[in-house]
Motif scaffolding. Structure first.
Motif, PDB file in Angstrom:
ATOM      1  N   ARG A 125      36.137  66.266  39.165  1.00 55.69           N
ATOM      2  CA  ARG A 125      36.652  65.158  38.355  1.00 55.69           C
ATOM      3  C   ARG A 125      37.718  65.682  37.393  1.00 55.69           C
ATOM      4  O   ARG A 125      37.500  66.691  36.704  1.00 55.69           O
ATOM      5  N   LEU A 126      38.863  65.017  37.368  1.00 56.77           N
ATOM      6  CA  LEU A 126      39.954  65.377  36.459  1.00 56.77           C
ATOM      7  C   LEU A 126      40.390  64.111  35.735  1.00 56.77           C
ATOM      8  O   LEU A 126      40.782  63.128  36.362  1.00 56.77           O
ATOM      9  N   GLU A 127      40.318  64.140  34.408  1.00 52.43           N
ATOM     10  CA  GLU A 127      40.672  62.973  33.620  1.00 52.43           C
ATOM     11  C   GLU A 127      41.373  63.407  32.336  1.00 52.43           C
ATOM     12  O   GLU A 127      41.162  64.537  31.859  1.00 52.43           O
ATOM     13  N   PRO A 128      42.212  62.546  31.806  1.00 57.45           N
ATOM     14  CA  PRO A 128      42.914  62.903  30.561  1.00 57.45           C
ATOM     15  C   PRO A 128      41.957  62.930  29.384  1.00 57.45           C
ATOM     16  O   PRO A 128      40.953  62.223  29.350  1.00 57.45           O
ATOM     17  N   ALA A 129      42.263  63.779  28.426  1.00 59.14           N
ATOM     18  CA  ALA A 129      41.510  63.864  27.176  1.00 59.14           C
ATOM     19  C   ALA A 129      42.508  63.979  26.043  1.00 59.14           C
ATOM     20  O   ALA A 129      43.699  64.210  26.263  1.00 59.14           O
ATOM     21  N   HIS A 130      42.009  63.802  24.830  1.00 56.69           N
ATOM     22  CA  HIS A 130      42.901  63.868  23.672  1.00 56.69           C
ATOM     23  C   HIS A 130      43.496  65.276  23.561  1.00 56.69           C
ATOM     24  O   HIS A 130      42.792  66.247  23.325  1.00 56.69           O
ATOM     25  N   ALA A 147      41.519  78.509  30.931  1.00 53.35           N
ATOM     26  CA  ALA A 147      41.442  77.438  29.937  1.00 53.35           C
ATOM     27  C   ALA A 147      41.918  77.915  28.571  1.00 53.35           C
ATOM     28  O   ALA A 147      42.682  77.228  27.882  1.00 53.35           O
ATOM     29  N   GLU A 148      41.488  79.107  28.163  1.00 56.54           N
ATOM     30  CA  GLU A 148      41.861  79.604  26.838  1.00 56.54           C
ATOM     31  C   GLU A 148      43.337  79.945  26.746  1.00 56.54           C
ATOM     32  O   GLU A 148      43.922  79.894  25.663  1.00 56.54           O
ATOM     33  N   SER A 149      43.970  80.297  27.880  1.00 58.74           N
ATOM     34  CA  SER A 149      45.404  80.599  27.840  1.00 58.74           C
ATOM     35  C   SER A 149      46.235  79.367  27.485  1.00 58.74           C
ATOM     36  O   SER A 149      47.361  79.488  26.988  1.00 58.74           O
ATOM     37  N   SER A 150      45.685  78.178  27.730  1.00 60.41           N
ATOM     38  CA  SER A 150      46.394  76.948  27.382  1.00 60.41           C
ATOM     39  C   SER A 150      45.995  76.431  26.003  1.00 60.41           C
ATOM     40  O   SER A 150      46.526  75.425  25.539  1.00 60.41           O
ATOM     41  N   GLY A 151      45.036  77.112  25.351  1.00 62.46           N
ATOM     42  CA  GLY A 151      44.517  76.637  24.085  1.00 62.46           C
ATOM     43  C   GLY A 151      43.270  75.798  24.245  1.00 62.46           C
ATOM     44  O   GLY A 151      42.845  75.131  23.304  1.00 62.46           O
ATOM     45  N   GLY A 152      42.643  75.836  25.441  1.00 63.86           N
ATOM     46  CA  GLY A 152      41.455  75.041  25.702  1.00 63.86           C
ATOM     47  C   GLY A 152      40.193  75.871  25.674  1.00 63.86           C
ATOM     48  O   GLY A 152      40.121  76.918  25.036  1.00 63.86           O
ATOM     49  N   SER A 153      39.165  75.401  26.415  1.00 62.84           N
ATOM     50  CA  SER A 153      37.867  76.071  26.401  1.00 62.84           C
ATOM     51  C   SER A 153      37.090  75.727  27.663  1.00 62.84           C
ATOM     52  O   SER A 153      37.473  74.834  28.430  1.00 62.84           O
ATOM     53  N   LEU A 154      35.977  76.441  27.879  1.00 66.64           N
ATOM     54  CA  LEU A 154      35.095  76.216  29.024  1.00 66.64           C
ATOM     55  C   LEU A 154      33.676  76.029  28.513  1.00 66.64           C
ATOM     56  O   LEU A 154      33.246  76.716  27.576  1.00 66.64           O
ATOM     57  N   SER A 155      32.938  75.111  29.124  1.00 59.71           N
ATOM     58  CA  SER A 155      31.546  74.893  28.746  1.00 59.71           C
ATOM     59  C   SER A 155      30.708  74.677  29.997  1.00 59.71           C
ATOM     60  O   SER A 155      31.186  74.154  31.003  1.00 59.71           O
ATOM     61  N   LEU A 156      29.452  75.107  29.928  1.00 62.32           N
ATOM     62  CA  LEU A 156      28.519  74.965  31.034  1.00 62.32           C
ATOM     63  C   LEU A 156      27.516  73.870  30.709  1.00 62.32           C
ATOM     64  O   LEU A 156      27.197  73.620  29.551  1.00 62.32           O
ATOM     65  N   GLY A 157      27.008  73.221  31.749  1.00 64.96           N
ATOM     66  CA  GLY A 157      26.042  72.158  31.550  1.00 64.96           C
ATOM     67  C   GLY A 157      25.274  71.873  32.824  1.00 64.96           C
ATOM     68  O   GLY A 157      25.295  72.651  33.778  1.00 64.96           O
ATOM     69  N   THR A 158      24.604  70.734  32.833  1.00 65.51           N
ATOM     70  CA  THR A 158      23.802  70.308  33.973  1.00 65.51           C
ATOM     71  C   THR A 158      24.375  69.015  34.518  1.00 65.51           C
ATOM     72  O   THR A 158      24.692  68.097  33.745  1.00 65.51           O
ATOM     73  N   THR A 196      32.790  72.501  32.887  1.00 67.99           N
ATOM     74  CA  THR A 196      33.833  71.624  32.344  1.00 67.99           C
ATOM     75  C   THR A 196      34.873  72.459  31.634  1.00 67.99           C
ATOM     76  O   THR A 196      34.537  73.285  30.767  1.00 67.99           O
ATOM     77  N   LEU A 197      36.116  72.277  32.022  1.00 65.99           N
ATOM     78  CA  LEU A 197      37.237  72.974  31.402  1.00 65.99           C
ATOM     79  C   LEU A 197      38.089  71.985  30.621  1.00 65.99           C
ATOM     80  O   LEU A 197      38.432  70.917  31.147  1.00 65.99           O
ATOM     81  N   PHE A 198      38.417  72.337  29.400  1.00 69.99           N
ATOM     82  CA  PHE A 198      39.399  71.570  28.639  1.00 69.99           C
ATOM     83  C   PHE A 198      40.720  72.337  28.696  1.00 69.99           C
ATOM     84  O   PHE A 198      40.816  73.468  28.225  1.00 69.99           O
ATOM     85  N   LEU A 238      40.492  67.144  31.073  1.00 65.75           N
ATOM     86  CA  LEU A 238      39.160  67.680  31.335  1.00 65.75           C
ATOM     87  C   LEU A 238      38.962  67.814  32.840  1.00 65.75           C
ATOM     88  O   LEU A 238      39.100  66.836  33.578  1.00 65.75           O
ATOM     89  N   LEU A 239      38.662  69.024  33.289  1.00 70.47           N
ATOM     90  CA  LEU A 239      38.382  69.299  34.696  1.00 70.47           C
ATOM     91  C   LEU A 239      36.910  69.669  34.820  1.00 70.47           C
ATOM     92  O   LEU A 239      36.457  70.638  34.205  1.00 70.47           O
ATOM     93  N   THR A 240      36.175  68.897  35.602  1.00 65.84           N
ATOM     94  CA  THR A 240      34.737  69.123  35.763  1.00 65.84           C
ATOM     95  C   THR A 240      34.420  69.346  37.229  1.00 65.84           C
ATOM     96  O   THR A 240      34.828  68.561  38.089  1.00 65.84           O
ATOM     97  N   VAL A 241      33.698  70.429  37.503  1.00 70.05           N
ATOM     98  CA  VAL A 241      33.210  70.735  38.853  1.00 70.05           C
ATOM     99  C   VAL A 241      31.691  70.793  38.767  1.00 70.05           C
ATOM    100  O   VAL A 241      31.128  71.637  38.054  1.00 70.05           O
ATOM    101  N   ALA A 242      31.015  69.897  39.483  1.00 69.79           N
ATOM    102  CA  ALA A 242      29.556  69.808  39.422  1.00 69.79           C
ATOM    103  C   ALA A 242      28.997  69.819  40.835  1.00 69.79           C
ATOM    104  O   ALA A 242      29.648  69.381  41.787  1.00 69.79           O
ATOM    105  N   ASP A 243      27.769  70.325  40.978  1.00 72.58           N
ATOM    106  CA  ASP A 243      27.126  70.343  42.287  1.00 72.58           C
ATOM    107  C   ASP A 243      25.695  69.837  42.156  1.00 72.58           C
ATOM    108  O   ASP A 243      25.208  69.578  41.052  1.00 72.58           O
ATOM    109  N   SER A 244      25.013  69.731  43.293  1.00 78.36           N
ATOM    110  CA  SER A 244      23.638  69.235  43.326  1.00 78.36           C
ATOM    111  C   SER A 244      22.655  70.355  43.611  1.00 78.36           C
ATOM    112  O   SER A 244      21.559  70.123  44.139  1.00 78.36           O
TER     113      SER A 244
END
Length: 417
Positions: free
Chosen positions: A345-350, A391-402, A411-413, A354-360
């Motif tokens: 999933r790729l969607e705009p954020a402020h 992500a950090e090279s662009s000034g963003g961040s990475l987070s892990l989740g469920t 999820t990458l910002f 936001l790029l999200t890759v999720a699996d089952s």
């Protein structure tokens, strides 16, 4: 800062106004009382002239025309005018001494009239509190309005001065954050007071120095890599002189691979020496998911792709973002059984995307983001680190989740270019 400066100015102005307006307000009340007493005394004197020269009826009419309640105590005990008690102050005035005395609710002005038939008469003029304070509330209200207007003016001036200081400081903070995020083209326009102006010049000079040093280091890397071509050429010649054709071909293939690696190092070093890269995240993500879809079909993996309408510019080079998406999708294929579905999933954020890759699958073995080379699944541990650094090279961040299905979600910002 604006709020604190406004409070400081309001407090200082209030103290100054209190020190000036309170004594002035008391002076206004004193002057008003003195004026009222003076006018009442003049009125009593004018009536005192008539005592002893006119008859009682004429004196009564004279007292009724007075502006304030007037009472005349005659020596024979008669009282003409407004009825009033014969107080101790009246007894004192009957001995020939004109006095002013405070009574409940106001003040009485007593004028002794000597030479009246039968002794000393007393003329009493009564002033209530409203008469004594006539005009004072209006003056006090004017002083209060003036004080509030001065406080408001002071706060307004302080706010304008604070904005003149805060605006360039906020600009400096934004530029410093952009520099920290890797945007070496960020510069500020020096503005504001001389001290803030000097800080802006210093920050620009620091940015120029950092840009120059990084460019110099990258060129040094490219130069060092280029120097490897000479021994590689010698190695190639040595391989060609080998008697065994198969051994020579094998060594030449290794030399070719090493030369390609050196060339890529040179290109990468010089590419990073240029201005900050950017790309359309929608186009890159769509292309990489299309590439992995072939393998997904072979492994019977269902996947969903949700892309926001493009273009969506982010501050990452297309090659870096492609490697990032490949690393995340590669983790899905490497660490989940065949047939496990995934979603991108790729969607705009402020301020970016936001790029999200999720699996089952079964999810992460540990919720914490491990360091480079560390893995909770027995792999090299480089995939998530590649995504994080991208992500950090662009000034963003990475987070892990469920994910919604209980699997892993990354999820990458990505900050906008």
């Amino acid at each position: 800062m604006r709020r604190w400066l406004a409070l400081l100015v309001a407090a200082t102005t209030s103290l100054v106004l209190i020190a000036l307006l309170v004594p002035l307000a008391l002076l206004v009340r004193t002057v008003a009382e003195s004026g009222a007493v003076s006018r009442a005394g003049s009125e009593a004197d004018s009536i005192a002239v008539a005592v002893g020269t006119v008859d009682a009826e004429t004196l009564r009419l004279t007292t009724e025309r007075a502006a304030h309640p007037v009472t005349v105590f005659l020596p024979d005990g008669r009282v003409i005018g407004v009825p009033a008690p014969r107080s101790a102050a009246v007894e004192l005035a009957s001995r020939g001494r004109s006095v002013t005395a405070a009574v409940p609710g106001g003040r009485e002005i007593l004028v002794a009239v000597q030479g009246a038939p039968g002794g000393t008469a007393v003329v009493r003029v009564y002033l209530d509190d409203a008469d004594l304070a006539e005009g004072v509330p209006r003056v006090w209200a004017g002083l209060a309005a003036l004080g509030l207007a001065l406080i408001g003016l002071g706060i307004g001036v302080a706010d304008r001065l604070a904005r003149a200081v805060i605006r360039p400081i906020s600009s400096l903070a934004r530029v410093s954050h952009r520099l920290a995020g890797g945007d070496l083209s960020a510069r500020t326009v020096p503005d504001g007071p001389p001290e803030v102006h000097a800080v802006g010049l210093a920050l620009n000079h620091l940015a120029e120095r950092i840009t120059g040093l990084l460019a110099e280091e990258r060129e040094n890397v490219a130069d060092l890599s280029h120097r490897l071509r000479t021994p590689l050429t010698g190695l190639r010649l040595e391989a060609e002189s080998l008697g065994d054709p198969e051994e020579a071909a094998r060594i030449e293939a290794r030399v070719d691979a090493l030369e390609r690696a050196v060339t890529s190092v040179i290109i990468e070093a010089r590419r990073r020496a240029q201005d900050q890269d950017r790309c359309d995240a929608v186009a890159v993500t769509e292309a990489r998911v299309a590439f992995w879809s072939v393998l997904a079909e072979d492994q019977s993996r269902r996947f969903t792709l949700h892309l926001s309408p493009g273009p969506l510019q982010v501050g990452v080079a297309a090659g870096d973002l492609s490697a990032c998406v490949d690393a995340l999708l590669g983790n899905v294929f490497a660490h989940t059984p065949e047939g496990v579905s995934f979603a991108v999933r790729l969607e705009p954020a402020h301020g970016g995307a936001l790029l999200t890759v999720a699996d089952s699958g079964s999810g992460f073995a540990t919720p914490a983001l491990l360091g480079r080379g560390e893995s909770g699944a027995g792999s090299t541990g480089l995939g998530l680190d590649i995504a994080r650094r991208t992500a950090e090279s662009s000034g963003g961040s990475l987070s892990l989740g469920t994910s919604e299905t209980g699997g892993a979600s990354v999820t990458l910002f990505l900050a906008e270019a």
